[in-house]
Design an enzyme around this catalytic site. Structure first.
Site, PDB file in Angstrom:
ATOM      1  N   TRP A   1      30.428  -0.896  19.817  1.00  0.00           N
ATOM      2  CA  TRP A   1      30.216  -1.478  18.463  1.00  0.00           C
ATOM      3  C   TRP A   1      31.469  -1.770  17.727  1.00  0.00           C
ATOM      4  O   TRP A   1      32.297  -0.762  18.159  1.00  0.00           O
ATOM      5  CB  TRP A   1      29.164  -0.665  17.902  1.00  0.00           C
ATOM      6  CG  TRP A   1      29.401  -0.887  16.379  1.00  0.00           C
ATOM      7  CD1 TRP A   1      28.446  -1.588  15.568  1.00  0.00           C
ATOM      8  CD2 TRP A   1      30.176  -0.363  15.287  1.00  0.00           C
ATOM      9  NE1 TRP A   1      29.231  -1.671  14.254  1.00  0.00           N
ATOM     10  CE2 TRP A   1      29.513  -1.083  13.367  1.00  0.00           C
ATOM     11  CE3 TRP A   1      30.587   0.797  15.113  1.00  0.00           C
ATOM     12  CZ2 TRP A   1      30.706  -0.141  12.579  1.00  0.00           C
ATOM     13  CZ3 TRP A   1      31.637   1.398  13.796  1.00  0.00           C
ATOM     14  CH2 TRP A   1      31.241   0.681  12.218  1.00  0.00           C
TER      15      TRP A   1
ATOM     16  N   CYS B   1      28.424   1.658  25.520  1.00  0.00           N
ATOM     17  CA  CYS B   1      29.060   2.110  27.105  1.00  0.00           C
ATOM     18  C   CYS B   1      28.406   2.450  28.168  1.00  0.00           C
ATOM     19  O   CYS B   1      28.374   2.697  29.497  1.00  0.00           O
ATOM     20  CB  CYS B   1      29.761   2.158  27.376  1.00  0.00           C
ATOM     21  SG  CYS B   1      31.715   2.121  25.936  1.00  0.00           S
TER      22      CYS B   1
ATOM     23  N   ARG C   1      35.374  -9.048  28.984  1.00  0.00           N
ATOM     24  CA  ARG C   1      35.837  -8.173  29.430  1.00  0.00           C
ATOM     25  C   ARG C   1      34.669  -6.987  30.574  1.00  0.00           C
ATOM     26  O   ARG C   1      33.348  -7.960  30.518  1.00  0.00           O
ATOM     27  CB  ARG C   1      35.972  -6.921  28.307  1.00  0.00           C
ATOM     28  CG  ARG C   1      34.664  -6.468  27.562  1.00  0.00           C
ATOM     29  CD  ARG C   1      35.312  -5.599  26.760  1.00  0.00           C
ATOM     30  NE  ARG C   1      33.931  -5.037  25.505  1.00  0.00           N
ATOM     31  CZ  ARG C   1      32.874  -5.084  25.828  1.00  0.00           C
ATOM     32  NH1 ARG C   1      32.811  -4.292  27.094  1.00  0.00           N
ATOM     33  NH2 ARG C   1      31.687  -4.358  24.882  1.00  0.00           N
TER      34      ARG C   1
END
Length: 247
Positions: free
Chosen positions: A87, A184, A81
């Protein structure tokens, strides 16, 4: 309102086949995603959405940097992705819509629709959230309780016109799992959950039907993307692109 926001972003008009599959190993779920996505791309299966939880696991998207990863040797699964590291674990609702997008494929609009759905879910619970310019996902604004904090993340892949991966919504997850990584790739914000914001336990089972219905409505244009969901910010944001497109 975003252009075509009240229209379906899917090629098909048949209902999405929703599968609530409980807790499942990440790699097993990834294989299921491939199976359903390939069938949809080959026109041998319907649009599908998997709703589930994972045992505790870190997954790293294509843009993950070395400094984002755990420093204690905790295993990480590298995935196809977009985005960076995150997480998954108990107390977090994970959704994988595997749908064929209408032409012309607009990945950003698809992400905005999923965001809209999760913002709607948070509002249903009485939690004010929105979008942050330059960052995907769903956020709470900075306030006297802390800095901006993410309550839902989105990371997708589009291959042969079919979406894979999807979203995560923190319900009553143990947020300390995020302390080992830079979630992120964003170091100047925090993470939160419905339970933490509301001061009561909100299990996945409570949030799941709201998320299911809202995501389906957003994909079909019944829950249109609104332009007033952006949170005001004092400082410019860091990049937060979390999708990958492959023909």
């Amino acid at each position: 309102m975003t252009a075509n926001a009240n229209l379906s972003c899917r090629t098909a008009s048949d209902p999405v086949d929703v599968r609530e599959i409980g807790t499942i190993d990440y790699l097993e779920a990834w294989e299921l995603q491939r199976k359903y996505a390939d069938a949809r791309a080959d026109e041998t299966g319907p649009d599908t959405m998997l709703l589930l939880q994972h045992p505790s696991v870190y997954t790293a998207g294509k843009r993950t940097q070395p400094e984002d990863r755990p420093t204690d040797g905790t295993p990480v699964i590298d995935v196809d992705r977009g985005g960076r590291i995150t997480w998954h674990g108990p107390g977090q609702l994970v959704g994988y819509p595997l749908v064929k997008l209408a032409d012309p494929v607009d990945v950003v609009q698809y992400v905005r629709r999923v965001e809209e759905a999760l913002i709607h879910v948070c509002e249903t619970f009485g939690v004010h959230t929105g979008r942050v310019d330059g960052r995907s996902g769903v956020w709470l604004p900075a306030d006297d309780r802390g800095p901006e904090r993410k309550i839902a993340a989105i990371g997708i892949r589009v291959q042969r016109g079919v979406t894979m991966h999807g979203f995560e919504l923190n319900c009553n997850a143990d947020l300390s799992a995020f302390d080992r990584i830079v979630p992120c790739g964003i170091s100047d914000a925090g993470t939160t959950s419905l339970s933490k914001e509301l001061g009561r336990d909100v299990p996945v089972a409570e949030a799941l039907p709201y998320a299911r219905d809202a995501v389906l409505a957003a994909l079909d244009g019944e829950l249109p993307v609104s332009d007033d969901r952006w949170l005001p910010r004092q400082q410019p944001s860091a990049p937060g692109v979390t999708f990958a497109l492959q023909n």
